[in-house]
Each structure stands twice: as structure tokens, then as C-alpha cells.
Design an enzyme around this catalytic site. Sequence first.
Site, PDB file in Angstrom:
ATOM      1  CB  SER A 100      -0.950  -0.004   1.256  1.00 17.56           C
ATOM      2  OG  SER A 100      -1.649   1.284   1.229  1.00 17.56           O
TER       3      SER A 100
ATOM      4  CE  LYS B  60      -2.947  -2.359  -0.625  1.00 18.92           C
ATOM      5  NZ  LYS B  60      -3.581  -2.242  -2.042  1.00 18.92           N
TER       6      LYS B  60
ATOM      7  CG  HIS C 237      -4.824  -0.440   3.685  1.00 17.19           C
ATOM      8  ND1 HIS C 237      -5.095   0.033   2.596  1.00 17.19           N
ATOM      9  CD2 HIS C 237      -4.122   0.527   4.511  1.00 17.19           C
ATOM     10  CE1 HIS C 237      -4.313   1.255   2.392  1.00 17.19           C
ATOM     11  NE2 HIS C 237      -4.060   1.442   3.622  1.00 17.19           N
ATOM     12  CG  ASN C 238      -6.984  -0.989  -0.885  1.00 20.71           C
ATOM     13  OD1 ASN C 238      -5.965  -1.035   0.049  1.00 20.71           O
ATOM     14  ND2 ASN C 238      -6.935  -1.122  -2.005  1.00 20.71           N
TER      15      ASN C 238
ATOM     16  CD  GLU D 198      -7.136   3.822   0.100  1.00 21.96           C
ATOM     17  OE1 GLU D 198      -6.089   3.325   0.437  1.00 21.96           O
ATOM     18  OE2 GLU D 198      -7.351   4.290  -1.080  1.00 21.96           O
TER      19      GLU D 198
HETATM   20  P1  NDP Z   1      -0.655  -2.335 -14.166  1.00 19.00           P
HETATM   21  O1  NDP Z   1      -1.559  -2.949 -13.282  1.00 19.00           O
HETATM   22  O2  NDP Z   1      -0.973  -1.254 -14.899  1.00 19.00           O
HETATM   23  O3  NDP Z   1      -0.005  -3.456 -14.817  1.00 19.00           O
HETATM   24  C1  NDP Z   1       0.911  -3.235 -15.949  1.00 19.00           C
HETATM   25  C2  NDP Z   1       2.028  -4.078 -15.860  1.00 19.00           C
HETATM   26  O4  NDP Z   1       1.568  -5.753 -16.006  1.00 19.00           O
HETATM   27  C3  NDP Z   1       2.968  -4.063 -17.080  1.00 19.00           C
HETATM   28  O5  NDP Z   1       4.324  -4.307 -16.357  1.00 19.00           O
HETATM   29  C4  NDP Z   1       2.574  -5.051 -18.258  1.00 19.00           C
HETATM   30  O6  NDP Z   1       3.550  -5.374 -18.941  1.00 19.00           O
HETATM   31  C5  NDP Z   1       2.170  -6.234 -17.308  1.00 19.00           C
HETATM   32  N1  NDP Z   1       1.216  -7.257 -17.911  1.00 19.00           N
HETATM   33  C6  NDP Z   1       0.005  -7.086 -18.059  1.00 19.00           C
HETATM   34  N2  NDP Z   1      -0.461  -8.261 -18.550  1.00 19.00           N
HETATM   35  C7  NDP Z   1       0.653  -9.052 -18.669  1.00 19.00           C
HETATM   36  C8  NDP Z   1       0.679 -10.312 -19.127  1.00 19.00           C
HETATM   37  N3  NDP Z   1      -0.189 -10.968 -19.762  1.00 19.00           N
HETATM   38  N4  NDP Z   1       1.935 -10.843 -18.989  1.00 19.00           N
HETATM   39  C9  NDP Z   1       3.026 -10.277 -18.583  1.00 19.00           C
HETATM   40  N5  NDP Z   1       2.818  -9.034 -18.145  1.00 19.00           N
HETATM   41  C10 NDP Z   1       1.917  -8.438 -18.139  1.00 19.00           C
HETATM   42  O7  NDP Z   1       0.541  -1.741 -13.272  1.00 19.00           O
HETATM   43  P2  NDP Z   1       0.677  -1.092 -12.120  1.00 19.00           P
HETATM   44  O8  NDP Z   1       2.087  -0.940 -11.767  1.00 19.00           O
HETATM   45  O9  NDP Z   1      -0.134   0.089 -11.604  1.00 19.00           O
HETATM   46  O10 NDP Z   1       0.097  -2.085 -10.913  1.00 19.00           O
HETATM   47  C11 NDP Z   1       0.786  -3.221 -10.735  1.00 19.00           C
HETATM   48  C12 NDP Z   1       0.149  -4.223  -9.685  1.00 19.00           C
HETATM   49  O11 NDP Z   1       0.290  -3.561  -8.318  1.00 19.00           O
HETATM   50  C13 NDP Z   1      -1.294  -4.257  -9.776  1.00 19.00           C
HETATM   51  O12 NDP Z   1      -1.708  -5.405  -9.501  1.00 19.00           O
HETATM   52  C14 NDP Z   1      -1.769  -3.248  -9.113  1.00 19.00           C
HETATM   53  O13 NDP Z   1      -3.257  -3.567  -8.763  1.00 19.00           O
HETATM   54  C15 NDP Z   1      -1.119  -3.175  -7.882  1.00 19.00           C
HETATM   55  N6  NDP Z   1      -0.988  -2.070  -6.995  1.00 19.00           N
HETATM   56  C16 NDP Z   1      -1.141  -0.762  -7.733  1.00 19.00           C
HETATM   57  C17 NDP Z   1      -1.194   0.225  -7.129  1.00 19.00           C
HETATM   58  C18 NDP Z   1      -0.983   1.651  -7.676  1.00 19.00           C
HETATM   59  O14 NDP Z   1      -1.097   2.620  -7.162  1.00 19.00           O
HETATM   60  N7  NDP Z   1      -1.237   1.683  -9.068  1.00 19.00           N
HETATM   61  C19 NDP Z   1      -1.177   0.456  -5.641  1.00 19.00           C
HETATM   62  C20 NDP Z   1      -1.024  -1.058  -5.120  1.00 19.00           C
HETATM   63  C21 NDP Z   1      -1.034  -2.086  -5.668  1.00 19.00           C
HETATM   64  P3  NDP Z   1       3.613  -4.576 -20.319  1.00 19.00           P
HETATM   65  O15 NDP Z   1       4.396  -3.343 -19.802  1.00 19.00           O
HETATM   66  O16 NDP Z   1       4.480  -5.649 -21.060  1.00 19.00           O
HETATM   67  O17 NDP Z   1       2.226  -4.140 -20.795  1.00 19.00           O
END
Ligand code: NDP
Length: 477
Positions: A128, A182, A185-186, A189
Site C-alpha cells: 500500500s 490489504k 485496508h483499502n 480507506e
Molecule cells: P498495471 O496494473 O497497469 O499493470 C501493468 C504491468 O502488467 C506491465 O508491466 C505489463 O507489462 C504487465 N502485464 C500485463 N499483462 C501481462 C501479461 N499477460 N503478461 C506479462 N505481463 C503483463 O501496473 P501497476 O504498476 O499500476 O500495478 C501493478 C500491480 O500493483 C497491480 O496488481 C495493481 O493492482 C497493484 N497495485 C497498484 C497500485 C497503484 O497505485 N497503481 C497500488 C498498490 C498495488 P507490459 O509493459 O508488457 O504491458
Amino acid sequence: QQATIGVTGLAVMGRNLARNIARHGHVTAVHNRTFTKTEALVDEFGDEGTFVASESLEDFVKSIETPRAIIIMVKAGEPTDAVIDELVPLLDEGDIVVDGGNAHFADTVRREQALSEKGLHFVGMGVSGGEEGALHGPSIMVGGSEHAYERLGPIVESIAAQVDGTPCAAHVGPDAAGHFVKMVHNGIEYADMQLIAEAYDLLRSIAGLSPAEIADVFEEWNGGDLESFLIEMTADVLRHTDGEGGQPFVDVVLDEAEQKGTGRWTVQAALDLGVPVTGIAEATFARSLSGHTEQRAAAREVFTTDPDEQRVSVDRDVFVDQVRAALYASKVVAYAQGFDQIAAGAEEHGWDVDLGSVATIWRGGCIIRAQFLDRIKDAYAEEPDLTTLLTTAYFADAVKGGVDAWREVVATAARGGVPVPAFGSSLSYFDGLRRERLPAALIQALRDDFGAHTYRRVDREGTFHTLWAGDRSEQEI
Ligand code: NDP
């Protein structure tokens, strides 16, 4: 050079987490499906630490020392399964696969079972604090085996936020405990933000304060019991103005709150567990209501607001203080409910979750970080098995001291036509808990009448049914 740990999935979260890990002196293997992201990370931030970049997943796996620890930071849901499926054949027994995404806890239970059958450790890790937190110190809720935590713990504790020298990272329990915590937590929030939004609405619509004046109020509140990241941020947002006209920024934002789903998951899980998380549920529904634009337009047309009819006069200073007390009491309820849900989830799934430790790791790094959590941590330290946070000395005093103001605020809101679903439901929850007799007796009698669902009596043991359609005699079942 062999890496200590690997991160695959280098969008905002993964990239910042990898940088945070490398900055703390751990050699970090990095990989992303699309290699350009990996290259960009190393090009831009390669001097922050030691990164080992790989284009293929095979090379990435080979670059990590065994037993390997690999954090998956990709889109939650199917992408996570896809990455796990690709990864597993490349791993050796004893390796640790960590899902740092926002997985639904049921998926984590399923994945943990599947991987443990293959001799791998699967860790569901709740992170988080958004992208800033990931980079500068998030709150990290780790689920999984003790064995996995022995390998992971030193790394996650080093990159987490630190409060009073204590890391905001801990092993909260087996398999999906981290993702469950987690999720709640959300949910909390959501409740916290809804309560803040209601307080703002009341101060603006009933007390007539401007957003800038409300910003001052929130800033003052941030110096007391309510001190928290969200209260501080509210003051900042309310003070922000838009463009040359300098109108309040909050007035140019469309009043439809979106959601990614963790609030809904929390409420769904709470319904399954039978835990009344009314604050979280109302907060989630309030966001849904805000998005029902057609219904809102239709209702506005039919139920025109007559400004005179709804005007309520309050003493500004008195009302501001009453709203503060109502906000605090409602917040105590929302947190008590959230901790109840964690306790119930832990019992249901056989996780031994230390609630005091949960409060401890939420004190920093995460969105709900607040001074308030110190009080919760202390309450659980004093009484680890406490029945409800609400009745512990500190919170009970706070609620007792604020209850008159709380009632006044909810009543004033009702008279003024200002919706306060979270304030109102929290007060009802509180009254529900403390009531000597609840009308549940009538519900149970009705259930027995239409469905022979039986009832228990106040004056003797046993289960009974009245022959409602017959001679109304009572049978012991
Ligand atoms: P995203 O959820 O936008 O996911 C994008 C990433 O996933 C890229 O690296 C992408 O690769 C990869 N991806 C998607 N599909 C595939 C696949 N089939 N095979 C391999 N790689 C894949 O990224 P975030 O950084 O925003 O979030 C990452 C995780 O963290 C998520 O689960 C999210 O819910 C969680 N999270 C996010 C928060 C936030 O504030 N954003 C906070 C806390 C948790 P490519 O570059 O090749 O497309």
C-alpha cells in the site's frame, strides 16, 4: 552478478518497488514483458543501485540466487496467472514466488495451493502507498509461509516505511492473509474518505464555509487526534484552485467517484463472514450512487430543492467542533469494523493474524496512515483478544465524549437534506451495539410466523416454534 531478488512487471508500481529495493543495497533482477520498460528503468535509474536486466524470463530467473525470490508486479487477475504459468517451469523447488499486485485473496489461496503442490512457496504480498509509497517506503502486508518470510523479511522490512524505528512491513499470516489484510485496508480507506467527504459537505452546505476555510479547519484538525495523511491531503486539495479564475479545484471536478473494486471486495467478503462493516459498505454504495447520473438527474427534477425549506442555522464554530467529534467517532467505528473483519477472516481461514501488528504496519507508508493507529496498536498490546476496539478505554472515552455532537450532526444533516450515509450508519451501528434490546426479537418472531424458523426465549433454554396458523401453542423443538 547474481541478484538477491527479482521483480517482473515494471509499470509504475514494479519499477518503483525495484528502485526502492536496489536503493537499499540489494542486487535486483528486473524483467518486463515489454523489454523497453526494463531498458528505460536501467537507463534512467541504473545509478541508484545494482540492477540485473534481462530480456527473457529464462535469463531473468537464472540471474537470481537460489532459493529465488521473485516479485510479480503485473496487472491483477489473468495477467498474474499468465506470468505464474510462464514462471513455474523455470523454477526450482524451494523458490519463492511473490505476488505484489492487488490480488483477490481467494485467487491467492488458489495460487498458493497450486504452487505448494509443486514444492514452491507462494507469497501474497499486499503493498500500500501507491507509486510514491512503492518508491519511498510502502506499508507491506506479507502472507505466506514462515520459511518464505525468513528469506523475504529482511528485504521487505528494509524497503518499507519506518515509524519510530519499526518497519511498516510484517508477516501477517499464511497464504492469503496479506492480501486479505490489504483488501480490508483499502475498504477502511474508502470509509475514511467518505467520512472526510461528508464532513466537508456539512461544513460547506450547512455551516456555509468556503473550501479554503474548510482547508483551514482540516489543517487544524490535523494537529489533533485526527492527524492523518488523508486529513492533511484534504486540506491541501481544498486549498487548491483552478486556472486563472482561481475557483476552488473541488468545484471543477465531476462529482462521480470511481472505484477499482477493493471496497466492493471488502464488502462482499464481509457479507460472507457476517461482519457488519457498515462504514465501508456505505462508502462503497455512496460512490456507486454518485455515478448514477441519470437517476440523480431524474430525482433532482422531481424533488426540487427548496433552499428555504432545507436551511438550518448553526453556530459555525460550535458546528465545526461537532463535525470534528462526529468524524472522529465515526472513524473509530469504521476502524473497529475493519479490524473485526480481519479477525473474522483470520478465524474463517485459519490464519493467525496479530491485529496489533496490522495496526503497527499501517502507521506509515499506506494511505490510511495516521496517529490514530498508534492507539489501535496500544489497545491490542494491552488486550490481544479484545472483543471490539470500540470498548477499549481510550476509544470508549472518545466516543462517549463525542456522542452528543455526533447525534446533533446527523440530525442536522437530515434536517438540512445533506446525505451522511457513513456518519449516520456509524451512529446506528454504535446504537445497535449498545442497545439493551434490539428489534431483532420482532424479526425472529416474524421469521417463525411465516417460515417456522424457530426462536429462542429470554427466560429459558431451548429452541421453540409457535403454531401460528393453529392454536398458537408453543412447541419445544
Ligand atoms: P498495471 O496494473 O497497469 O499493470 C501493468 C504491468 O502488467 C506491465 O508491466 C505489463 O507489462 C504487465 N502485464 C500485463 N499483462 C501481462 C501479461 N499477460 N503478461 C506479462 N505481463 C503483463 O501496473 P501497476 O504498476 O499500476 O500495478 C501493478 C500491480 O500493483 C497491480 O496488481 C495493481 O493492482 C497493484 N497495485 C497498484 C497500485 C497503484 O497505485 N497503481 C497500488 C498498490 C498495488 P507490459 O509493459 O508488457 O504491458
